[in-house]
Design a protein around this motif. Structure first.
Motif, PDB file in Angstrom:
ATOM      1  N   GLU A   1       0.849  -1.187   0.000  1.00 61.55           N
ATOM      2  CA  GLU A   1       0.000   0.000   0.000  1.00 61.55           C
ATOM      3  C   GLU A   1       0.883   1.234   0.000  1.00 61.55           C
ATOM      4  O   GLU A   1       2.044   1.177   0.398  1.00 61.55           O
ATOM      5  CB  GLU A   1      -0.851   0.071   1.286  1.00 61.55           C
ATOM      6  CG  GLU A   1      -2.145  -0.630   1.212  1.00 61.55           C
ATOM      7  CD  GLU A   1      -3.082  -0.254   2.373  1.00 61.55           C
ATOM      8  OE1 GLU A   1      -4.006  -1.028   2.582  1.00 61.55           O
ATOM      9  OE2 GLU A   1      -2.891   0.781   3.045  1.00 61.55           O
ATOM     10  N   ASN A   2       0.296   2.341  -0.441  1.00 60.18           N
ATOM     11  CA  ASN A   2       1.014   3.603  -0.370  1.00 60.18           C
ATOM     12  C   ASN A   2       1.142   4.017   1.097  1.00 60.18           C
ATOM     13  O   ASN A   2       0.206   3.862   1.875  1.00 60.18           O
ATOM     14  CB  ASN A   2       0.273   4.685  -1.160  1.00 60.18           C
ATOM     15  CG  ASN A   2       1.116   5.929  -1.345  1.00 60.18           C
ATOM     16  OD1 ASN A   2       2.326   5.908  -1.182  1.00 60.18           O
ATOM     17  ND2 ASN A   2       0.471   7.024  -1.678  1.00 60.18           N
ATOM     18  N   ILE A   3       2.301   4.518   1.454  1.00 61.88           N
ATOM     19  CA  ILE A   3       2.564   5.032   2.797  1.00 61.88           C
ATOM     20  C   ILE A   3       3.157   6.424   2.622  1.00 61.88           C
ATOM     21  O   ILE A   3       3.967   6.652   1.718  1.00 61.88           O
ATOM     22  CB  ILE A   3       3.572   4.144   3.568  1.00 61.88           C
ATOM     23  CG1 ILE A   3       3.058   2.722   3.702  1.00 61.88           C
ATOM     24  CG2 ILE A   3       3.864   4.730   4.942  1.00 61.88           C
ATOM     25  CD1 ILE A   3       4.094   1.764   4.254  1.00 61.88           C
ATOM     26  N   LYS A   4       2.765   7.337   3.484  1.00 64.62           N
ATOM     27  CA  LYS A   4       3.265   8.707   3.407  1.00 64.62           C
ATOM     28  C   LYS A   4       3.613   9.207   4.802  1.00 64.62           C
ATOM     29  O   LYS A   4       2.819   9.069   5.725  1.00 64.62           O
ATOM     30  CB  LYS A   4       2.193   9.599   2.786  1.00 64.62           C
ATOM     31  CG  LYS A   4       2.597  11.043   2.657  1.00 64.62           C
ATOM     32  CD  LYS A   4       1.448  11.867   2.105  1.00 64.62           C
ATOM     33  CE  LYS A   4       1.798  13.339   2.147  1.00 64.62           C
ATOM     34  NZ  LYS A   4       0.621  14.177   1.969  1.00 64.62           N
ATOM     35  N   ILE A   5       4.813   9.767   4.934  1.00 64.65           N
ATOM     36  CA  ILE A   5       5.172  10.449   6.175  1.00 64.65           C
ATOM     37  C   ILE A   5       4.561  11.836   6.047  1.00 64.65           C
ATOM     38  O   ILE A   5       5.013  12.651   5.236  1.00 64.65           O
ATOM     39  CB  ILE A   5       6.699  10.541   6.362  1.00 64.65           C
ATOM     40  CG1 ILE A   5       7.333   9.152   6.320  1.00 64.65           C
ATOM     41  CG2 ILE A   5       7.026  11.254   7.672  1.00 64.65           C
ATOM     42  CD1 ILE A   5       8.846   9.166   6.193  1.00 64.65           C
TER      43      ILE A   5
END
Length: 195
Positions: free
Chosen positions: A180-184
């Motif tokens: 899945e896409n992960i974003k900080i």
């Protein structure tokens, strides 16, 4: 034919599936470093495909130093609540909190640093190089600005637990592992006595 220990080691380093690791090792006739490159490139490709997907779920992680004088909050986003509860996601969030506590970044990525801070740094670096010819002073300044980004932008920092990787490398590896896409999204760092 790939041996099981190489497959296991490659899987531990990359988080890729057993068949993907075996395929990469078979493709390069057992050369571990080349197989690692193949898996990393595939991870970058997977991450790039997922980059545009919305990240409306996630968690906020925290770290309070044992002396109670340093605290960190980090918001890490993902696509689903299921992934936010995942052990890999949770470990990445803990690692990010420790990273922020230890390294004092000022932004997640270079675009987030206010222009006036970059201008101030450029003036400082130009002043330091003023005795050099103008073209050399300019190159020195540009080099120091790049180093400033690597020191102050979380994604560009060297990971404190493994200096062969940056936080961006870890982010991409975790996107590949989790699928899945992960974003900080953001972070805050508090230290007693700092303004």
């Amino acid at each position: 034919m790939a041996d099981i220990s190489s497959i296991t080691k490659l899987r531990e380093l990359t988080g890729a599936g057993i068949l993907e690791c075996k395929g990469a090792l078979d493709e390069v006739k057992g050369d571990f470093e080349k197989a690692l490159d193949i898996i990393k490139k595939k991870g970058f490709a997977k991450a790039a495909k997922k980059e545009q997907r919305a990240t409306a779920e996630g968690r906020i992680g925290s770290y309070i130093h044992t002396n109670g004088k340093l605290g960190v909050l980090v918001e890490l986003n993902c696509e689903t609540d299921f992934v936010a509860k995942n052990d890999v996601f949770q470990q990445f969030l803990k690692d990010l909190c420790m990273q922020v506590a230890a390294t004092k970044p000022i932004a997640v990525k270079r675009e987030d640093i206010p222009a006036h801070i970059i201008e101030e740094q450029k003036k400082i670096f130009m002043e330091e190089a003023k005795e050099k010819p103008a073209n050399i002073a300019e190159k020195i300044t540009l080099g120091k600005i790049e180093n400033f980004y690597k020191e102050k932008c979380l994604l560009e920092q060297t990971f404190i637990k493994d200096t062969t990787k940056t936080i961006k490398d870890l982010l991409i590896a975790n996107i590949a592992k989790i699928g899945e896409n992960i974003k900080i999204n953001r972070f805050a760092r508090f230290e007693v006595g700092e303004g």
